[in-house]
Scaffold this motif. Sequence first.
Motif, PDB file in Angstrom:
ATOM      1  N   UNK A  34      -1.319   3.642   4.357  1.00  0.00           N
ATOM      2  CA  UNK A  34      -1.280   4.656   3.301  1.00  0.00           C
ATOM      3  C   UNK A  34      -2.709   4.997   2.885  1.00  0.00           C
ATOM      4  N   UNK A  36      -4.695   6.889  -0.363  1.00  0.00           N
ATOM      5  CA  UNK A  36      -4.693   7.443  -1.712  1.00  0.00           C
ATOM      6  C   UNK A  36      -6.129   7.823  -2.055  1.00  0.00           C
ATOM      7  N   UNK A  38      -8.718   8.701  -5.659  1.00  0.00           N
ATOM      8  CA  UNK A  38      -8.824   8.679  -7.113  1.00  0.00           C
ATOM      9  C   UNK A  38     -10.037   9.495  -7.516  1.00  0.00           C
ATOM     10  N   UNK A  41     -11.772   9.542 -13.471  1.00  0.00           N
ATOM     11  CA  UNK A  41     -10.999   9.557 -14.721  1.00  0.00           C
ATOM     12  C   UNK A  41      -9.539   9.991 -14.534  1.00  0.00           C
ATOM     13  N   UNK A  42      -9.047   9.946 -13.312  1.00  0.00           N
ATOM     14  CA  UNK A  42      -7.641  10.253 -13.073  1.00  0.00           C
ATOM     15  C   UNK A  42      -6.964   9.069 -12.400  1.00  0.00           C
ATOM     16  N   UNK A  43      -5.627   9.078 -12.375  1.00  0.00           N
ATOM     17  CA  UNK A  43      -4.899   8.079 -11.623  1.00  0.00           C
ATOM     18  C   UNK A  43      -4.959   8.383 -10.135  1.00  0.00           C
ATOM     19  N   UNK A  44      -4.720   7.389  -9.287  1.00  0.00           N
ATOM     20  CA  UNK A  44      -4.715   7.630  -7.842  1.00  0.00           C
ATOM     21  C   UNK A  44      -3.660   8.659  -7.444  1.00  0.00           C
ATOM     22  N   UNK A  46      -1.488  10.094  -4.029  1.00  0.00           N
ATOM     23  CA  UNK A  46      -1.054   9.871  -2.655  1.00  0.00           C
ATOM     24  C   UNK A  46      -1.553  11.009  -1.766  1.00  0.00           C
ATOM     25  N   UNK A  87      -8.842   5.318  -0.885  1.00  0.00           N
ATOM     26  CA  UNK A  87      -8.336   3.981  -0.621  1.00  0.00           C
ATOM     27  C   UNK A  87      -7.406   3.992   0.589  1.00  0.00           C
ATOM     28  N   UNK A 102       4.357  -3.703  -4.137  1.00  0.00           N
ATOM     29  CA  UNK A 102       3.167  -3.161  -4.781  1.00  0.00           C
ATOM     30  C   UNK A 102       2.193  -2.619  -3.744  1.00  0.00           C
ATOM     31  N   UNK A 103       1.259  -1.801  -4.221  1.00  0.00           N
ATOM     32  CA  UNK A 103       0.135  -1.357  -3.415  1.00  0.00           C
ATOM     33  C   UNK A 103      -1.055  -2.252  -3.730  1.00  0.00           C
ATOM     34  N   UNK A 105      -4.847  -2.423  -3.670  1.00  0.00           N
ATOM     35  CA  UNK A 105      -6.035  -1.578  -3.543  1.00  0.00           C
ATOM     36  C   UNK A 105      -7.277  -2.429  -3.309  1.00  0.00           C
ATOM     37  N   UNK A 106      -8.096  -1.998  -2.362  1.00  0.00           N
ATOM     38  CA  UNK A 106      -9.408  -2.604  -2.199  1.00  0.00           C
ATOM     39  C   UNK A 106     -10.424  -1.821  -3.014  1.00  0.00           C
TER      40      UNK A 106
ATOM     41  N   UNK B  35      -0.561  -1.248 -13.264  1.00  0.00           N
ATOM     42  CA  UNK B  35      -1.803  -1.719 -12.671  1.00  0.00           C
ATOM     43  C   UNK B  35      -2.882  -1.706 -13.757  1.00  0.00           C
ATOM     44  N   UNK B  91      -2.873   1.633 -15.754  1.00  0.00           N
ATOM     45  CA  UNK B  91      -2.225   2.720 -15.024  1.00  0.00           C
ATOM     46  C   UNK B  91      -0.779   2.379 -14.735  1.00  0.00           C
ATOM     47  N   UNK B 106       0.272   7.935 -13.385  1.00  0.00           N
ATOM     48  CA  UNK B 106      -0.130   8.624 -14.589  1.00  0.00           C
ATOM     49  C   UNK B 106      -1.651   8.624 -14.717  1.00  0.00           C
TER      50      UNK B 106
END
Lengths: 115, 114
Positions: A34, A36, A38, A41-44, A46, A87, A102-103, A105-106, B35, B91, B106
């Motif tokens: 997958x 993603x 970011x 200042x925003x959420x990740x 897809x 990511x 869950x995802x 994230x590195x 998260x 998040x 979000x």
Amino acid sequence: DAKTTQPPSMDCAEGRAANLPCNHSTISGNEYVYWYRQIHSQGPQYIIHGLKNNETNEMASLIITEDRKSSTLILPHATLRDTAVYYCIVRAGGVSNFGNEKLTFGTGTRLTIIP
Amino acid sequence: GAGVSQSPSNKVTEKGKDVELRCDPISGHTALYWYRQRLGQGLEFLIYFQGNSAPDKSGLPSDRFSAERTGESVSTLTIQRTQQEDSAVYLCASSLGFTSGIQYFGAGTRLSVL
């Protein structure tokens, strides 16, 4: 552990193709790749995912090597709005095994598009 | 349709106070995730809900952290006796089901503990 390795940062000229590499040498047969991103200042968000075949959607293309140990995300015509942290994540697909939902994230690749 | 909504967008609190963070997932999404992202770092998984139950709480850092979900919709993350190290962006994400790796995030709640 993130199970993926990405370069910490990359630059790309506006209008050119951005090619972001990812190594996932320990990927299992049932794990998908997958991507993603970011934006500050925003959420990740897809982007795309794949198992073994190359995939393309309106945002990007995903090229997965035949041995599935690495992949490349391609943004064909990068714009300034593509500046973000990208990511690469591996995650099991299909029926859930506990703990795999869950995802993970590195640290991702910080892509900067240069005007 | 509406995306994942989180409130408040920013929260400043004093050390030792309790805080509640809210997440409204996309309608019809049965899976919900929390998260945490500290400044300059990647996302850390906290907890996951399938419906109203939480099969995976493995990421909650201490017993000061708890979360619940009601009506297979809204979720609340509660942090008791906040500490400065709790300062981060929290998040929330939702997905159609636990088998889907496509999660919708979000904008997060930025928590600052003074």
